[in-house]
Write an enzyme that holds these catalytic residues in place. Structure first.
Site, PDB file in Angstrom:
ATOM      1  N   ASP A 258       0.887  -1.165   0.000  1.00 12.25           N
ATOM      2  CA  ASP A 258       0.000   0.000   0.000  1.00 12.25           C
ATOM      3  C   ASP A 258       0.921   1.209   0.000  1.00 12.25           C
ATOM      4  OD1 ASP A 258      -1.789   2.061   0.488  1.00 12.25           O
ATOM      5  OD2 ASP A 258      -2.819   1.032   2.143  1.00 12.25           O
ATOM      6  N   HIS A 348     -12.086  -2.674   8.534  1.00  8.02           N
ATOM      7  CA  HIS A 348     -12.063  -1.243   8.177  1.00  8.02           C
ATOM      8  C   HIS A 348     -13.143  -0.947   7.147  1.00  8.02           C
ATOM      9  CE1 HIS A 348      -9.976  -2.062   4.331  1.00  8.02           C
ATOM     10  NE2 HIS A 348      -9.181  -2.871   4.995  1.00  8.02           N
ATOM     11  N   GLU A 383     -11.285   0.080  -1.375  1.00  7.59           N
ATOM     12  CA  GLU A 383     -10.208  -0.751  -0.870  1.00  7.59           C
ATOM     13  C   GLU A 383     -10.640  -1.826   0.121  1.00  7.59           C
ATOM     14  OE1 GLU A 383      -7.592   1.301   1.953  1.00  7.59           O
ATOM     15  OE2 GLU A 383      -8.574   3.187   1.444  1.00  7.59           O
ATOM     16  N   ARG A 411      -5.499  -6.914   0.433  1.00  7.61           N
ATOM     17  CA  ARG A 411      -6.289  -5.696   0.176  1.00  7.61           C
ATOM     18  C   ARG A 411      -6.029  -5.296  -1.266  1.00  7.61           C
ATOM     19  NH1 ARG A 411      -4.847  -3.003   4.139  1.00  7.61           N
ATOM     20  NH2 ARG A 411      -3.210  -1.601   3.437  1.00  7.61           N
TER      21      ARG A 411
HETATM   22  N1  GLY Z   1      -2.807   4.144   2.781  1.00  7.35           N
HETATM   23  C1  GLY Z   1      -3.779   4.691   3.618  1.00  7.35           C
HETATM   24  C2  GLY Z   1      -5.099   4.178   3.273  1.00  7.35           C
HETATM   25  O1  GLY Z   1      -5.222   3.291   2.470  1.00  7.35           O
HETATM   26  O2  GLY Z   1      -6.090   4.658   3.732  1.00  7.35           O
HETATM   27 MN    MN Z   2      -6.723   4.354   1.277  1.00  5.61          MN
HETATM   28 MN    MN Z   3      -3.837   2.847   0.950  1.00  5.46          MN
END
Ligand code: GLY
Ligand code: MN
Ligand code: MN
Length: 450
Positions: A258, A348, A383, A411
């Site tokens: 990421d 998340h 995401e 992810r």
């Molecule tokens: N890289 C931070 C996010 O994906 O929110």
């Molecule tokens: Mn992000």
């Molecule tokens: Mn990210």
């Protein structure tokens, strides 16, 4: 005034139309200390940058649409050749007025003396209580004084309001200039992700991949990483904000990256997960396909008028259904969703606004009940992920998780523009189909070495 300055002026005018009889005050970002008397590179406050393009600390913008003489007032550091020898070029007062289009510019040292004239006839003061406590105190003290004078003056600011309510809906809709910068940040980031897939092999360290990607960010003219790069192999991928990047990668690992570049203050935010030995194991492939399907369904919800939450809801439904099909969750899908039983695997949300800030400003909800309908010009990330940590804890009614699932974290994150007819995935240059993730790009095709 050149093109970009004209755009900054247009942004200020848009905001001033909403300020009406009130005055807005915006403070530059403070310098951040790295250690002792060493500071981080300066990074301007995003609201301040959005309104001016002015890139120095110790500056204040005042917008006073109701003022007879000056509507756009800049306070900046004065020229000082001795100081400039140590800390670099300063625009100075004269050029601040001439080049940044201010109606008047003052040295920052005159703030206390000059500011009251722009506030005393205002209905309200729009000011964000920020990180600089001394400055907050200065504004509060001045406001207190003006409030005490209202009885006799018959006029004055009776409220202190956070300007985000006026400015951030404006920042949420990206202009062509902003989109151009975001596309550039994304192009550099895409190249870096494609290079990473080529370089990641068993025996190499996570930080080697991080270093090669961040090298490209700078080499291509970017400011550097938009946020601490996550290069997480094996079970490290189950730690959402893993940034140590110290592990030596092993055959059979997945690598979750990421990482995004910041270009002209605009950010990319891309995640890919791929097998470093070129082939997914069966459990890895099953989970990867599930996350990819969740992402595909979530992106399909990105269209004008759709409430923001439909993106997350789509991802949660696909993931929960898939976890049941794979035997990782037992129960009826609607109940599992209602009880949030998917959360040990997917904890998340499915994305955020993206722009000058990586987690960009702007409301997700209109009120306590109602999610924002998407609008053309917004950019957001999509995401979803699944994370099966080695010591995952599930509620008692759920079956134990077999060993072969544990330590897999996946992810997939793309940056998506809402268009008038639907959406455009801005990050398409980074592959994500199963077959493509199993095949490292050829150096001849990707041709990054320069
Ligand atoms: N890289 C931070 C996010 O994906 O929110
Ligand atoms: Mn992000
Ligand atoms: Mn990210």
């Amino acid at each position: 005034m050149d093109g970009i300055q004209a755009e900054y002026r247009q942004r200020r005018e848009q905001l001033m139309a909403k300020l009406g009889g009130s005055t807005g005050i915006f403070r530059s970002a403070p310098m951040a200390v790295m250690h002792n008397d060493v500071e981080y590179n300066f990074r301007q406050d995003s609201d301040f940058f959005y309104l001016t393009g002015f890139n120095e600390p110790e500056a204040v913008v005042v917008l006073a649409p109701h003022h007879e003489e000056h509507q756009f007032i800049l306070f900046v550091r004065p020229k000082d050749s001795e100081q400039e020898t140590w800390t670099g070029y300063r625009v100075g007062v004269e050029a601040a007025q001439a080049e940044y289009g201010a109606d008047v510019a003052y040295p920052i040292t005159e703030l206390e003396e000059q500011l009251p004239q722009y506030l005393k006839a205002a209905d309200a003061i729009y000011y964000h209580l920020g990180r600089d406590r001394d400055f907050n105190q200065q504004i509060l003290t001045l406001w207190q004084r003006l409030v005490a004078e209202i009885a006799k003056a018959g006029i004055g600011p009776t409220a202190l309001i956070d300007p985000s309510v006026l400015l951030h809906p404006q920042r949420l809709i990206k202009s062509e200039t902003e989109l151009m910068r975001m596309r550039q940040a994304i192009a550099i980031t895409a190249e870096a992700h494609n290079l990473a897939r080529e370089l990641a092999t068993p025996g190499r360290y996570e930080y080697e991949i991080q270093a090669e990607m961040e090298r490209l960010f700078r080499l291509r003219g970017g400011l550097g990483p938009a946020y601490p790069s996550i290069v997480a192999s094996g079970a490290n991928a189950c730690i959402l904000h893993y940034t140590d990047n110290t592990r030596q990668m092993q055959a059979g690992d997945l690598l979750l990256i990421d990482a995004g570049c910041s270009y002209d203050y605009y950010n990319a935010d891309i995640t890919r997960t791929f097998p470093i030995s070129s082939r997914f194991s069966d459990p890895q492939r099953a989970l990867y396909e599930l996350v990819l399907e969740a992402q595909t369904q979530a992106i399909a919800q990105v269209k004008p008028g759709n409430p923001y939450h439909t993106i997350h809801d789509a991802a949660v439904r696909v993931i929960t259904t898939g976890l049941v099909d794979l035997g990782l969750l037992h129960g009826e899908v609607d109940t599992l969703i209602e009880e949030e039983q998917y959360k040990p695997f997917y904890m998340h949300r499915t994305g955020h606004w993206l722009g000058l800030d990586v987690h960009d400003v702007g409301a997700y909800k209109q009120d306590a009940e109602t999610w924002q309908p998407l609008q053309a010009g917004q950019v957001l990330t999509v995401e979803p992920g699944i994370y099966i940590s080695p010591d995952i804890q599930l509620p008692e009614e759920q079956p134990p998780v077999p060993e072969y699932w544990r330590g897999i974290g996946i992810r997939i994150e793309d940056d998506v523009l809402v268009t008038t007819t639907g959406s455009e995935v801005l990050t398409q240059a980074v592959p994500k189909a199963v077959a493509e993730m199993e095949q490292a790009p050829s150096p001849l095709v990707s041709g990054h070495r320069s």
